[in-house]
Design an enzyme around this catalytic site. Sequence first.
Site, PDB file in Angstrom:
ATOM      1  N   HIS A   1      69.845  28.897 -39.365  1.00 30.53           N
ATOM      2  CA  HIS A   1      69.493  30.225 -39.136  1.00 30.53           C
ATOM      3  C   HIS A   1      70.447  31.228 -38.024  1.00 30.53           C
ATOM      4  O   HIS A   1      70.039  31.983 -37.787  1.00 30.53           O
ATOM      5  CB  HIS A   1      68.002  30.768 -38.890  1.00 30.53           C
TER       6      HIS A   1
ATOM      7  N   LYS B   1      74.238  32.435 -36.998  1.00 33.03           N
ATOM      8  CA  LYS B   1      75.608  32.697 -37.827  1.00 33.03           C
ATOM      9  C   LYS B   1      76.538  32.005 -37.475  1.00 33.03           C
ATOM     10  O   LYS B   1      76.851  31.822 -36.012  1.00 33.03           O
ATOM     11  CB  LYS B   1      75.576  34.185 -37.590  1.00 33.03           C
TER      12      LYS B   1
ATOM     13  N   GLU C   1      56.674  35.420 -45.314  1.00 24.79           N
ATOM     14  CA  GLU C   1      57.341  35.982 -46.483  1.00 24.79           C
ATOM     15  C   GLU C   1      57.757  34.967 -47.450  1.00 24.79           C
ATOM     16  O   GLU C   1      57.670  33.723 -47.160  1.00 24.79           O
ATOM     17  CB  GLU C   1      58.741  36.456 -45.778  1.00 24.79           C
ATOM     18  N   LYS C   2      57.799  35.306 -48.652  1.00 23.36           N
ATOM     19  CA  LYS C   2      58.214  34.513 -49.800  1.00 23.36           C
ATOM     20  C   LYS C   2      59.731  33.887 -48.925  1.00 23.36           C
ATOM     21  O   LYS C   2      60.592  34.757 -48.536  1.00 23.36           O
ATOM     22  CB  LYS C   2      58.724  35.267 -50.934  1.00 23.36           C
TER      23      LYS C   2
ATOM     24  N   ASN D   1      68.244  45.338 -35.763  1.00 23.54           N
ATOM     25  CA  ASN D   1      68.524  44.794 -34.339  1.00 23.54           C
ATOM     26  C   ASN D   1      68.817  45.974 -33.587  1.00 23.54           C
ATOM     27  O   ASN D   1      69.842  46.686 -33.871  1.00 23.54           O
ATOM     28  CB  ASN D   1      69.576  43.768 -34.269  1.00 23.54           C
TER      29      ASN D   1
ATOM     30  N   GLU E   1      65.310  42.958 -41.162  1.00 24.08           N
ATOM     31  CA  GLU E   1      64.727  43.724 -39.805  1.00 24.08           C
ATOM     32  C   GLU E   1      65.927  44.667 -39.175  1.00 24.08           C
ATOM     33  O   GLU E   1      66.975  44.579 -39.886  1.00 24.08           O
ATOM     34  CB  GLU E   1      64.583  42.601 -38.794  1.00 24.08           C
TER      35      GLU E   1
ATOM     36  N   GLY F   1      66.779  35.467 -32.685  1.00 20.79           N
ATOM     37  CA  GLY F   1      67.793  34.675 -32.497  1.00 20.79           C
ATOM     38  C   GLY F   1      67.593  33.457 -33.387  1.00 20.79           C
ATOM     39  O   GLY F   1      68.140  32.069 -33.033  1.00 20.79           O
TER      40      GLY F   1
ATOM     41  N   ARG G   1      82.822  32.327 -35.070  1.00 16.75           N
ATOM     42  CA  ARG G   1      82.332  31.945 -33.544  1.00 16.75           C
ATOM     43  C   ARG G   1      82.919  30.638 -33.312  1.00 16.75           C
ATOM     44  O   ARG G   1      82.882  29.578 -34.039  1.00 16.75           O
ATOM     45  CB  ARG G   1      80.624  31.973 -33.787  1.00 16.75           C
TER      46      ARG G   1
ATOM     47  N   ARG H   1      70.518  47.061 -31.064  1.00 18.91           N
ATOM     48  CA  ARG H   1      71.422  46.832 -29.917  1.00 18.91           C
ATOM     49  C   ARG H   1      72.808  46.518 -30.594  1.00 18.91           C
ATOM     50  O   ARG H   1      73.002  46.396 -31.755  1.00 18.91           O
ATOM     51  CB  ARG H   1      71.151  45.613 -29.139  1.00 18.91           C
TER      52      ARG H   1
HETATM   53  P1  ADP Z   1      66.059  36.470 -36.211  1.00 18.12           P
HETATM   54  O1  ADP Z   1      65.607  37.332 -35.617  1.00 18.12           O
HETATM   55  O2  ADP Z   1      65.590  35.204 -35.587  1.00 18.12           O
HETATM   56  O3  ADP Z   1      67.528  36.161 -36.215  1.00 18.12           O
HETATM   57  P2  ADP Z   1      65.776  36.968 -39.027  1.00 18.12           P
HETATM   58  O4  ADP Z   1      64.512  37.663 -39.541  1.00 18.12           O
HETATM   59  O5  ADP Z   1      67.054  37.818 -38.815  1.00 18.12           O
HETATM   60  O6  ADP Z   1      65.569  36.100 -37.855  1.00 18.12           O
HETATM   61  O7  ADP Z   1      66.415  35.909 -40.003  1.00 18.12           O
HETATM   62  C1  ADP Z   1      67.381  34.979 -39.518  1.00 18.12           C
HETATM   63  C2  ADP Z   1      67.698  34.083 -40.900  1.00 18.12           C
HETATM   64  O8  ADP Z   1      66.797  33.390 -41.300  1.00 18.12           O
HETATM   65  C3  ADP Z   1      68.358  35.091 -41.975  1.00 18.12           C
HETATM   66  O9  ADP Z   1      69.603  35.215 -42.022  1.00 18.12           O
HETATM   67  C4  ADP Z   1      68.116  34.153 -43.125  1.00 18.12           C
HETATM   68  O10 ADP Z   1      69.079  33.075 -43.136  1.00 18.12           O
HETATM   69  C5  ADP Z   1      66.908  33.496 -42.773  1.00 18.12           C
HETATM   70  N1  ADP Z   1      65.434  34.212 -43.496  1.00 18.12           N
HETATM   71  C6  ADP Z   1      64.704  34.909 -42.777  1.00 18.12           C
HETATM   72  N2  ADP Z   1      63.988  35.261 -43.804  1.00 18.12           N
HETATM   73  C7  ADP Z   1      64.071  34.687 -44.684  1.00 18.12           C
HETATM   74  C8  ADP Z   1      63.385  34.695 -46.116  1.00 18.12           C
HETATM   75  N3  ADP Z   1      62.328  35.375 -46.341  1.00 18.12           N
HETATM   76  N4  ADP Z   1      63.982  33.950 -46.979  1.00 18.12           N
HETATM   77  C9  ADP Z   1      65.069  33.090 -46.736  1.00 18.12           C
HETATM   78  N5  ADP Z   1      65.471  32.980 -45.725  1.00 18.12           N
HETATM   79  C10 ADP Z   1      65.083  33.841 -44.543  1.00 18.12           C
END
Ligand code: ADP
Length: 456
Positions: free
Chosen positions: A244, A246, A209-210, A298, A296, A173, A346, A300
Amino acid sequence: MIKRLLIANRGEIAVRIIRSCREMGIETVGVYSTADADSLHVRLADRAICVGPPPSAKSYLRRESLIMAALHSGCEAIHPGVGFLSENAEFARLVQDQGLIFIGPDPQVIELLGDKVEARATAQKYGLPVTPGTGAVDPAADSAGGPGGSGGVEAAAAKLGFPVIIKAAAGGGGKGMRIVHNPADLAENIRIAKYEAQANFADGTVFIEKYLENPRHVELQILADGGGTVAVLGERDCSVQKNHQKLIEESPSPGVREEMRRAMRAGAVPLFKELKYRGAGTIEFLVENDAFYFMEVNARIQVEHPVSEFVSGVDIVRQQILACTEGRMELDPAGVDLRGWAMECRINAASPGKISRLEIPGGPGVRFDSFLYTGCSVPPQYDSMVGKLIVHGRDRPHALARMNRALEELRIEGITTNINRQKKILNHPGFRSGTFGTSFYEKIQEEIEKEPQNGH
Ligand code: ADP
């Protein structure tokens, strides 16, 4: 076909699930907290059971109460919706232990995919490129897995190159992430991230992560029957994000070419096949220039599923229920025909309150998924999202024009919403050009938010 299903959720997703069930001839049992007694899902379900003595914020997480409600009302299955217990392997296991069907993949699969460190390793095993990063890190033990080797957390991060992002293995989230620009701040941020991860997700595991500066967020909608048949309903672009989270999603992605689309699909399908994945799922990637990286899965249904429904013509909830209850789907995975362009805005509430007036847009290619009705209350305990406006057009300019006119028609009075801000984003040259990444909103935020929100 099952006869009765319990929906362990609320709001628009509960309403959405009821709609598919009704068309399938499946009776629905809704559950509600005391704060939601007058909610639309309670009115629309065939029957509703209160699981919510105060504090009602926790009601939809009361696992035993939810399962008890299903058993006492003669349900054969539980649909967890999104959020709450939808990716909780322990809940899925409890449901199955009681002889009920969990609408989702196997608990072991949820567990594997729910741990971002494990999910990355699994994706790599199937040859998917992952965002450069480490395994679990723990500066206290001064060891870092993954490409950093054993040279310590600092060395691993230096090798990735700053900025880096620290993520909670169990996060979700958009929560539990910290961006670090400076090596000197790394150790302290890991310490805080671990503490927050433990507090929020009951698991202090974090990894690095980078940090990509302005990638696109692109994800594939998957439907699978649990027996190795995997269908891909195209991709969604979810790069317009605030903190982060959407805000606007569309399908197809304006930044993905056919070659990359094919490569993503070719990488994803074997993974879902091998996992014997069942039901609806999403595989998320970050895209930078000509490269894409697994982020990742999801496990669901997702909030933004309607854009894929529009372009594919498939009722994803219906297929998800069929896959999980009967091991079959009504679609040919090789023959999913994607047409036109779909877009979702949204609609979020800035504050709770009572809806004094609601005017819902209509006409060709417009859909409004929501739990709102005139006179209903938006309680303060839950998510701020009150609806989703989705449109479908021939191509992107057509979808944009349609979204603009649908947002004009949508009127929600009594609470403050983000409708006007969505209009501004939509008409920003950066959005119209289609060339934006995930940091787009941050760059235009001041301009978009300079006037106070209003209630239209
Ligand atoms: P969550 O599970 O909380 O939704 P995510 O891993 O899906 O988290 O990441 C959500 C958002 O975070 C991504 O859509 C992106 O905008 C940002 N993000 C995640 N990892 C990176 C990364 N390594 N570099 C840049 N942005 C990232």
